[in-house]
Design a protein around this motif. Structure first.
Motif, short mmCIF file in Angstrom:
data_model
loop_
_atom_site.label_atom_id
_atom_site.label_comp_id
_atom_site.label_asym_id
_atom_site.label_seq_id
_atom_site.Cartn_x
_atom_site.Cartn_y
_atom_site.Cartn_z
N GLN A 1 0.83 -1.16 0.10
CA GLN A 1 0.08 -0.08 -0.14
C GLN A 1 0.91 1.31 -0.10
O GLN A 1 0.81 1.80 0.80
N SER A 2 1.55 1.28 -1.01
CA SER A 2 2.66 2.32 -1.07
C SER A 2 2.22 3.89 -1.00
O SER A 2 2.49 4.57 -0.56
N SER A 3 1.13 3.93 -1.68
CA SER A 3 0.53 5.33 -2.04
C SER A 3 -0.45 5.76 -0.94
O SER A 3 -0.28 6.82 -0.34
N LYS A 4 -0.60 4.93 -0.01
CA LYS A 4 -1.54 5.10 1.25
C LYS A 4 -0.54 5.41 2.35
O LYS A 4 -0.81 6.14 3.27
N LEU A 5 0.48 4.58 2.33
CA LEU A 5 1.53 4.52 3.65
C LEU A 5 2.67 5.41 3.42
O LEU A 5 3.27 5.61 4.42
N ALA A 6 3.00 5.86 2.30
CA ALA A 6 4.34 6.56 2.07
C ALA A 6 4.44 7.74 2.95
O ALA A 6 3.25 8.63 2.98
N GLU A 7 5.53 8.07 3.15
CA GLU A 7 5.67 9.53 3.63
C GLU A 7 6.90 10.27 3.02
O GLU A 7 7.43 9.49 2.43
N THR A 8 7.04 11.40 3.08
CA THR A 8 8.38 12.31 2.63
C THR A 8 9.37 12.18 3.65
O THR A 8 9.30 11.79 4.70
N MET A 9 10.64 12.47 3.11
CA MET A 9 11.60 12.69 4.11
C MET A 9 11.49 13.72 5.33
O MET A 9 12.32 13.59 6.10
N ASP A 10 10.43 14.30 5.17
CA ASP A 10 9.91 15.09 6.37
C ASP A 10 8.88 14.48 7.22
O ASP A 10 8.12 14.96 7.99
N GLY A 11 8.53 13.27 7.08
CA GLY A 11 7.37 12.65 7.57
C GLY A 11 7.46 12.11 8.96
O GLY A 11 8.89 12.29 9.30
N SER A 12 6.71 11.37 9.50
CA SER A 12 6.74 11.22 10.93
C SER A 12 7.83 10.05 11.42
O SER A 12 8.58 10.25 12.43
N ILE B 1 8.95 5.56 1.35
CA ILE B 1 9.21 7.01 1.16
C ILE B 1 8.69 7.03 -0.22
O ILE B 1 8.88 6.55 -1.36
N GLU B 2 7.96 8.58 -0.36
CA GLU B 2 7.47 9.21 -1.60
C GLU B 2 8.53 10.26 -1.82
O GLU B 2 8.54 11.34 -1.20
N GLU B 3 8.89 10.14 -3.27
CA GLU B 3 9.75 11.48 -3.73
C GLU B 3 9.47 11.65 -5.08
O GLU B 3 9.75 10.74 -5.87
N ASN B 4 9.15 12.90 -5.49
CA ASN B 4 9.05 13.27 -6.93
C ASN B 4 8.07 12.15 -7.75
O ASN B 4 8.28 12.06 -8.68
N GLY B 5 7.08 11.80 -6.93
CA GLY B 5 6.15 10.93 -7.46
C GLY B 5 6.11 9.57 -7.68
O GLY B 5 5.32 8.82 -7.96
N GLU B 6 7.46 9.28 -6.89
CA GLU B 6 7.99 7.88 -7.06
C GLU B 6 7.71 7.30 -5.49
O GLU B 6 8.23 8.13 -4.68
N TYR B 7 7.73 6.06 -5.45
CA TYR B 7 7.75 5.24 -4.09
C TYR B 7 9.02 4.23 -4.08
O TYR B 7 9.36 3.59 -5.07
N TYR B 8 9.35 4.44 -2.90
CA TYR B 8 10.83 3.78 -2.79
C TYR B 8 10.74 2.96 -1.35
O TYR B 8 10.14 3.57 -0.33
N ASN B 9 11.43 1.80 -1.37
CA ASN B 9 11.56 1.04 -0.15
C ASN B 9 13.04 1.68 0.36
O ASN B 9 13.81 1.17 -0.23
N ARG B 10 12.92 2.56 1.10
CA ARG B 10 14.19 3.32 1.34
C ARG B 10 14.94 2.99 2.47
O ARG B 10 14.27 3.36 3.68
N MET B 11 16.25 2.55 2.70
CA MET B 11 16.80 2.26 3.77
C MET B 11 17.57 3.62 4.36
O MET B 11 18.25 4.18 3.54
#
Length: 263
Positions: free
Chosen positions: A52-63, A85-95
């Motif tokens: 559920q990337s679009s539902k759960l993603a946060e930005t790098m300023d997220g909680s 993480i969402e960045e520039n309209g893309e979703y990432y599994n970001r470490m």
């Protein structure tokens, strides 16, 4: 160079519940009484392995990122784990490799797990991150990356030193494939002459898939220092620089390795 103390946190994640997971990891980090320098959390530690990337993603300023900043500063430690993480309209599994001063490095998971449709919900990364602390070089990887040894290949640099000293893999790796998980962690340590840290979750996720954990810490010749199955756990250990250097000097296998790179 000095030794490095690390803490591995194996936890039963609350499915798609960011506040509950952050509160849980608050307690687990607060429970660490030894002085530690790096704390390793599982893959998608704030949500579980959700598509559920679009539902759960946060930005790098997220909680969750802000929580990492706050907790790293409060405890004067580095905290690492992956988030949606969402960045520039893309979703990432970001470490994220979060330092106590609030600066950070990022690694976007390279190998997306098509078997679970991850490739249709996230964008793959194309750059490795080798972080540094106290002279230790640390290669960050996420879950399915573990199956692809070329991506994690340790090579000698122009100065004759290996590219990294520790390989970290954070995961949501199901029990049904726990034998490959354990074997691949050990193989990566042996072939790269590095410490390997694998931190997995435990318990059932929202798809009723059970995870046995099997988080592990393995030394540069494949000896298992730590392994924990099924139960939540917090484990702290000091990596020996002298042990690593001695093994690499005594067994200089990397100088005989094939030279190649991923284009």
């Amino acid at each position: 160079m000095s030794d490095l103390t690390v803490s591995l946190i194996q936890a039963n994640l609350h499915w798609e519940d960011v506040p509950a997971n952050l509160a849980m990891f608050d307690q687990k980090i607060d429970s660490i009484k030894e002085r530690t320098e790096v704390i390793v959390l599982p893959e998608m530690f704030s949500t579980g392995f959700s598509m559920q990337s679009s539902k759960l993603a946060e930005t790098m300023d997220g909680s969750a990122v802000q929580w990492m900043k706050k907790k790293a500063k409060e405890k004067n430690v580095i905290i690492t784990g992956s988030l949606i993480i969402e960045e520039n309209g893309e979703y990432y599994n970001r470490m994220i490799w979060m330092l106590p001063n609030g600066t950070y490095g990022i690694y976007n998971k390279r190998h997306l797990f098509a078997f679970a449709d991850e490739h249709n919900h996230y964008k793959a990364g194309d750059k490795r991150l080798i972080a540094q602390v106290k002279g230790w070089k640390i290669c960050l990887t996420v879950c399915y990356d573990l199956r692809f040894p070329v991506w994690a290949r340790n090579t000698l640099q122009d100065n004759g030193a290996p590219a990294y000293d520790v390989l970290i893999n954070v995961a949501n790796w199901p029990e049904r494939r726990s034998t490959p998980w354990r074997a691949l962690l050990q193989a990566r340590a042996i072939e790269n002459q590095s410490y390997v840290i694998g931190v997995n979750r435990v318990g059932n996720d929202g798809n009723n898939i059970y995870h046995s954990g099997d988080s592990s810490l393995i030394d540069p010749i494949g000896e298992i220092i730590y392994h924990k199955a099924h139960d939540e756990d917090v484990f702290t250990y000091t990596l020996s620089r002298a042990h690593l250097d001695e093994l690499r000097t005594k067994f200089p296998f990397m100088r005989d390795a094939d030279q190649f790179m991923i284009l």
